[in-house]
Structure formats: structure tokens, C-alpha cells
Design an enzyme around this catalytic site. Sequence first.
Site, PDB file in Angstrom:
ATOM      1  N   GLU A  44       0.884  -1.207  -0.052  1.00 49.23           N
ATOM      2  CA  GLU A  44      -0.017   0.072   0.039  1.00 49.23           C
ATOM      3  C   GLU A  44       0.867   1.084  -0.245  1.00 49.23           C
ATOM      4  O   GLU A  44       2.047   1.176   0.403  1.00 49.23           O
ATOM      5  CB  GLU A  44      -0.751   0.151   1.052  1.00 49.23           C
ATOM      6  CG  GLU A  44      -1.718   1.178   1.217  1.00 49.23           C
ATOM      7  CD  GLU A  44      -2.802   1.277   2.243  1.00 49.23           C
ATOM      8  OE1 GLU A  44      -2.788   0.393   3.150  1.00 49.23           O
ATOM      9  OE2 GLU A  44      -3.776   1.996   2.317  1.00 49.23           O
ATOM     10  N   CYS A 233      -6.684   1.117   2.981  1.00 46.25           N
ATOM     11  CA  CYS A 233      -7.532   2.224   3.047  1.00 46.25           C
ATOM     12  C   CYS A 233      -7.494   2.999   1.697  1.00 46.25           C
ATOM     13  O   CYS A 233      -8.334   3.710   1.221  1.00 46.25           O
ATOM     14  CB  CYS A 233      -7.565   2.997   4.270  1.00 46.25           C
ATOM     15  SG  CYS A 233      -7.661   2.149   5.851  1.00 46.25           S
ATOM     16  N   ASN A 364     -12.291  -3.207   0.960  1.00 45.71           N
ATOM     17  CA  ASN A 364     -10.974  -3.376   1.782  1.00 45.71           C
ATOM     18  C   ASN A 364     -11.746  -3.835   3.191  1.00 45.71           C
ATOM     19  O   ASN A 364     -12.223  -4.805   3.428  1.00 45.71           O
ATOM     20  CB  ASN A 364      -9.941  -2.206   2.070  1.00 45.71           C
ATOM     21  CG  ASN A 364      -8.997  -2.327   3.091  1.00 45.71           C
ATOM     22  OD1 ASN A 364      -8.410  -3.112   3.284  1.00 45.71           O
ATOM     23  ND2 ASN A 364      -8.869  -1.336   3.702  1.00 45.71           N
ATOM     24  N   GLU A 365     -11.454  -2.830   4.211  1.00 44.07           N
ATOM     25  CA  GLU A 365     -12.203  -3.001   5.418  1.00 44.07           C
ATOM     26  C   GLU A 365     -13.535  -2.425   5.655  1.00 44.07           C
ATOM     27  O   GLU A 365     -13.736  -1.507   6.404  1.00 44.07           O
ATOM     28  CB  GLU A 365     -11.109  -2.309   6.425  1.00 44.07           C
ATOM     29  CG  GLU A 365      -9.774  -3.144   6.951  1.00 44.07           C
ATOM     30  CD  GLU A 365      -9.002  -2.536   7.726  1.00 44.07           C
ATOM     31  OE1 GLU A 365      -9.101  -1.409   8.300  1.00 44.07           O
ATOM     32  OE2 GLU A 365      -7.922  -3.335   8.208  1.00 44.07           O
TER      33      GLU A 365
HETATM   34  O1  AHR Z   1      -2.182  -1.432   6.557  1.00 41.63           O
HETATM   35  C1  AHR Z   1      -2.319  -0.065   7.149  1.00 41.63           C
HETATM   36  C2  AHR Z   1      -3.944   0.116   7.211  1.00 41.63           C
HETATM   37  O2  AHR Z   1      -4.528  -0.880   8.218  1.00 41.63           O
HETATM   38  C3  AHR Z   1      -4.582  -0.294   5.897  1.00 41.63           C
HETATM   39  O3  AHR Z   1      -4.647   0.583   4.932  1.00 41.63           O
HETATM   40  C4  AHR Z   1      -5.945  -0.536   6.211  1.00 41.63           C
HETATM   41  O4  AHR Z   1      -6.701  -1.744   5.397  1.00 41.63           O
HETATM   42  C5  AHR Z   1      -5.754  -1.125   7.822  1.00 41.63           C
HETATM   43  O5  AHR Z   1      -6.794  -0.617   8.550  1.00 41.63           O
END
Ligand code: AHR
Length: 647
Positions: A44, A233, A364-365
Site C-alpha cells: 500500500e 484504505c 477493503n475493511e
Molecule cells: O496497513 C495499514 C492500514 O491498516 C490499511 O490501509 C487498512 O486496511 C488497515 O486499517
Amino acid sequence: MKKIAILIIVLAWFQPVCAQRSFVVDAGKIGAKIQPDMYGVFFEDINFGADGGLYAELIKNRSFEFDQPFVGWIPFGDVKVMDEDPCFDRNPRYVRLNEKGLRRGTGLENVGFTGIGFKQNDTYRFSFYGRSLDGAEKKFRIELISNNNTIGKGNLSVAGSDWKKYECTIKAGETSLKGKIRLVLETAGEVDLDHISLFPTETWKNRENGLRKDLVEALYDLNPGVFRFPGGCIIEGNTLETRYQWKNSVGPVENRPLNENRWNYTFKHRFFPDYYQSYGLGFYEFFLLSEDLGAEPLPVVSCGLACQYESTECVAVGDLQPYIDDAVDLIEFANGPADSEWGKVRAEMGHPEPFHLKYLAVGNEQWGEGYVERLIPFMEAIRGKYPEIKIVGTAGPTPEGENFDYLWPKMKELKVDLVDEHYYRSPEWFLENAERYDSYDRNGPKVFAGEYAAHPKSRDNNVAGAIAEAAFMTGLERNADVVQLATYAPLFAHVDAWQWKPDMIWFDNLNVVRTPNYYVQQMYAQNVGTNVLSILQDGNIISGADGLYASSCIDKNTSEIIVKVVNASADVQDININLTGLKGTVKNGEVLITCLHSNVPEAVNTLEAPNSVVPTHTSIHTNGNEFQLKAQGNAFYVCKLKIQPKK
Ligand code: AHR
């Protein structure tokens, strides 16, 4: 006094040794298949992992598109930002330099990402797009600067009133960790410049628009099976407008529109208003990197929800079509024929062959009903057109709790192929949860541990955290029929520009630090095996008693048995490992042992001492079908034996 001192030294030298344990590996019963791509990485753009990190561009804000156009730049003399009749319609700003013959001169300096790293005798490819307003030749001097000394020089002449690309190569006469670059217009008159760029000539595979070689080498050495990107994110965005849109990240690099980086203002104590995404490292480069690494690409796309931690912004379910199109088109970009709409874009970028994408994650989350109702139309569209693609859904941001309990049954109902679980937890949690998957439903969707890392109180990448991860991972291996993919997170962090830690690989402008956590991942990824074998102590799985954890597997392709043992206690433990059911003998009676260990649980690798904690390699001998392992405290062992069939 002297006697007491000697006693203290002796006690410190000898860790207590406990009674011998006996582990039994059943090599006669081949267990569940282990996915060859099981252990991988999650990339990321956080911690300046892309721009300023993996992406080798050394100039910050090369197209003047940051909200404040001179961030990263120190203009001098008469330099204005313009956007009329631009060179690139999606990055319209450029600078106009007007040299009037004054003594101070006219030009710009760029300070890079926390400085520019130069290595003595390395060459750098400098380029810009320029036009001379009256068409006449205008000369530029380009200087690499370290501590206000010029350590490299180049020259370029801009001629003609149409935009053209100009480039030259400059050699650095000295090494500098935090240098800068200076451009000086030497001829009177007006010149427009855009997309001012500087790359090391030596990038990974020496590609232009390439990646930092030392960082890719660290990834390559890891042998990752899967490569998840680009977030995290990042894919959600703080707002829907700033979500990661892969279509903006492909095609000519100069015309990929800038996006803000979601990690710019997230933490007040780690505030980076100069954090943007140039998309120079975009989806094409991600696929290419996956291919180079021999890892399965696993892209993540927005499901129409902005980051739920930051915002409640969402796209109405009925308006999701453009988002769904983006997901479906991505599969065509990766796998479609070179004459399809998106396959053509890939082919024009230099890769007519498909990238053989197998996995796609939607969201994602995310959490709540809002995610489920959005995932459904994505699944219908993807399954309708590409039934072979494995769809990854999410169980939310935590490994338990209300969102998790709500989402898992929903993912089962929807029949996603894999469920992405995230756990950033203490080392103790990892040690206590190594049996997490022993009781999972064998018939539901498979698990993708898409983001995980042990977070010690110090948030350091220390041995205690790494050993806890190794212990937990014995449970992933034992349950390889359920857990099919696992990626540590996050991957990269710049020592001067991080937002989040721990991270697997740290770097500055010139150097790389592989953490103990990196080596744990490497030891798993280099020793995946093809099938699980049972390993028991007194008929029970080995998962925490006396701080010991173990798993075992066989590689049917190489006829190797691999035994992984973690000693998370502080004590040395003698272990007898007995292989039953062998259909042959151990070649040369030899056990190859790789060990990651430190007596100091807080030990870390640093820029000054990058090799404090690294795996060591030894071999020992078997006695018939068994061998003795003297397991040090805070240690992770991979023991490998080659089996020769009986003659
Ligand atoms: O890895 C850092 C962040 O942690 C990522 O963007 C997210 O998916 C998680 O909350």
C-alpha cells in the site's frame, strides 16, 4: 564480589534447559494441499512506500499538480505556474521561466522526498518537457547538489515552440543521502517546463519509469506467492473522489492525474501535507512487478464506500455501475486479448500477453449491511462475465467482534471464494491465537489473512513480534485447507516519513533494512511445501505448551520434509523430532536448519546495524528417523530433510 560476578556471568550465559520433548511427524499420511501462493506481501502507498519509496522517481511534485504547486520546489528568479495550452491535459500545470539576465539567475531546485539520495559514480536520467516561447534555443544547466556543493552536472537546450521531451544523463561524483537538484536557465528569454523528472539509470531490470532496485530485490528474495495491492484504505479514499481509480494509473505516465494520498492528514502526530500519489507506480507496474516476483496479483477495488473510519460517504446501490465497470474492466485489462478495449491499453504499454489474474478483492475493511448490499451486484457482474475469477470479500477491520460476526455468515451466504481477515494485535494475541483456524468450517469460503502484524507496545519490528508471528503462522500452515493466502502488512516504510509501524521493510534514500518480521515471512515463503503433515506431541497439536509451536509439511515435488518449530519461551528446549511413516531414508542423514533467534526479545535491525537479527544456516545429523533440536529461546527454526526412496 568476584565470585558473585562470575556466577552472574555464568547464569546469563546459560539459559535454563528444560526436559526433552518428543515431537512426532507422520510422513506416511499426506494431508491438505498447501496453496503454492500461500505466503505473500501486501503493498500500500503508506509510509511513502510508492512515491519516495518503491517508485524510483526522485523528484517530488514533478508536474506541479500538488494543491500548492511549488511544494517540493524552490523556485528562484522569475518562475510562474501556468496551465494554458498545457502539455498534458490531465496534469495541466507547468512552469514558465523568464530569464532577464539578472545576476541571481532563473531556475528551480527540487528537494525530493526528504532529500534525494545519490550514489557516487551512479548515473541519473534527467528529463523534462519544454518549449521555448520564441522558438530560439535556450540553454539549461542541471546540477546535482550535496551540502551546497555541485556533485554532478548536465546540460540541455530547448529549441522550438512546441512541447518536446529533453533528457540527459548525469553522473554523481559523491554519495549523498539528502541531496537536491538544481536547474538554471542560462539563456535570456522565456521557456515552459513540465514533468521534470530524475531517475537512477539503474532501476529494477533497468526499466525507465522503473522501481528502486534494492527494494524490489528485498521483495524478490522474499519469494512471495501473492501480491496484494494497492490498499488498504488507499483504495477507499478519505472521500469517494479520492479513492484509488486504477484507470487513472495506466497509460502514459505524464498524463496520469495526481491524487491525494489518504495517509496525508490521518494521524495528527504523523502529519504529511506533502503526501500525494503520482500514480507513476500504477496498475500496469503492479502487475508487471507481480510477474517479476512470480507472485499472483491480487488487486483490491473500491466497492463504493469511502473509508468508513473517515466518512459515511457512499454510492447509492443503484448508482454503482461505474464502480462495477471498473472492476470488470480491470479483469479485461489484466487478462483480455490485446485487441479488447482494456487489453489494448495493456498491450500498448508493452505487455500483449495476459497477466493471468486469478483473484479480485471487492472492498477493503468495510463493514455493515452497506457492504453486503454493494458486494452483491459486483459479484453478479464478475461471476457473470468471468466465473473463473476468485472473489475476495471482507470480514471487516478486526478479527472478532460485531462486524466480524455479522460479515462472516454473510460472506458464506454470498459464497465469496475467500474472506479477507485483518489482525493488528499484540504479540501475546498472536501466541494465544495460533489455534484460531483449527475450528473453522472446512466447507465455507477460504480465509485470506490479508493484513496482519504483531504490534509490540513499542511498535518496533522486534524479535518478540516476529517470533509471535512465526508461532501464529504454524496455525496457518496446519490449517492450509482453510487458510489459503496470508500477507503481512504494511510492507514498506521510509525512516523519515512513516505514518504507521511496524512495517516489514524500512528504508532511507539509499539503504534498506530487512526486519526480523521480514525473515519470518521469508522462511515461510521459501519453505511452503505442497501438503500438510501432522506433527504431534503426546497425540496433541503443538501450539503453545511451554512456549512451543510446530507445524510440518512435505514438498512432493522435491521430496523434502519441512518441520517448523517456534520456541517463544526464553528457555532453551531440547526436542526430539521423530519421523514416522517415511517411504525412504533421509538423504545423507542430513537436516538443514535455518534459524532466526535472539536472546533479546526487543532486538531490532536498524540502518546502522541492519544484520543484527538474520537467519543462520547449519546442518545436523539424524539418528535413524529422528533428530535432536536444541531450540534456543525466542527462536524460529525451519528444519529440512530430503527423502530418498528405498532402493
Ligand atoms: O496497513 C495499514 C492500514 O491498516 C490499511 O490501509 C487498512 O486496511 C488497515 O486499517
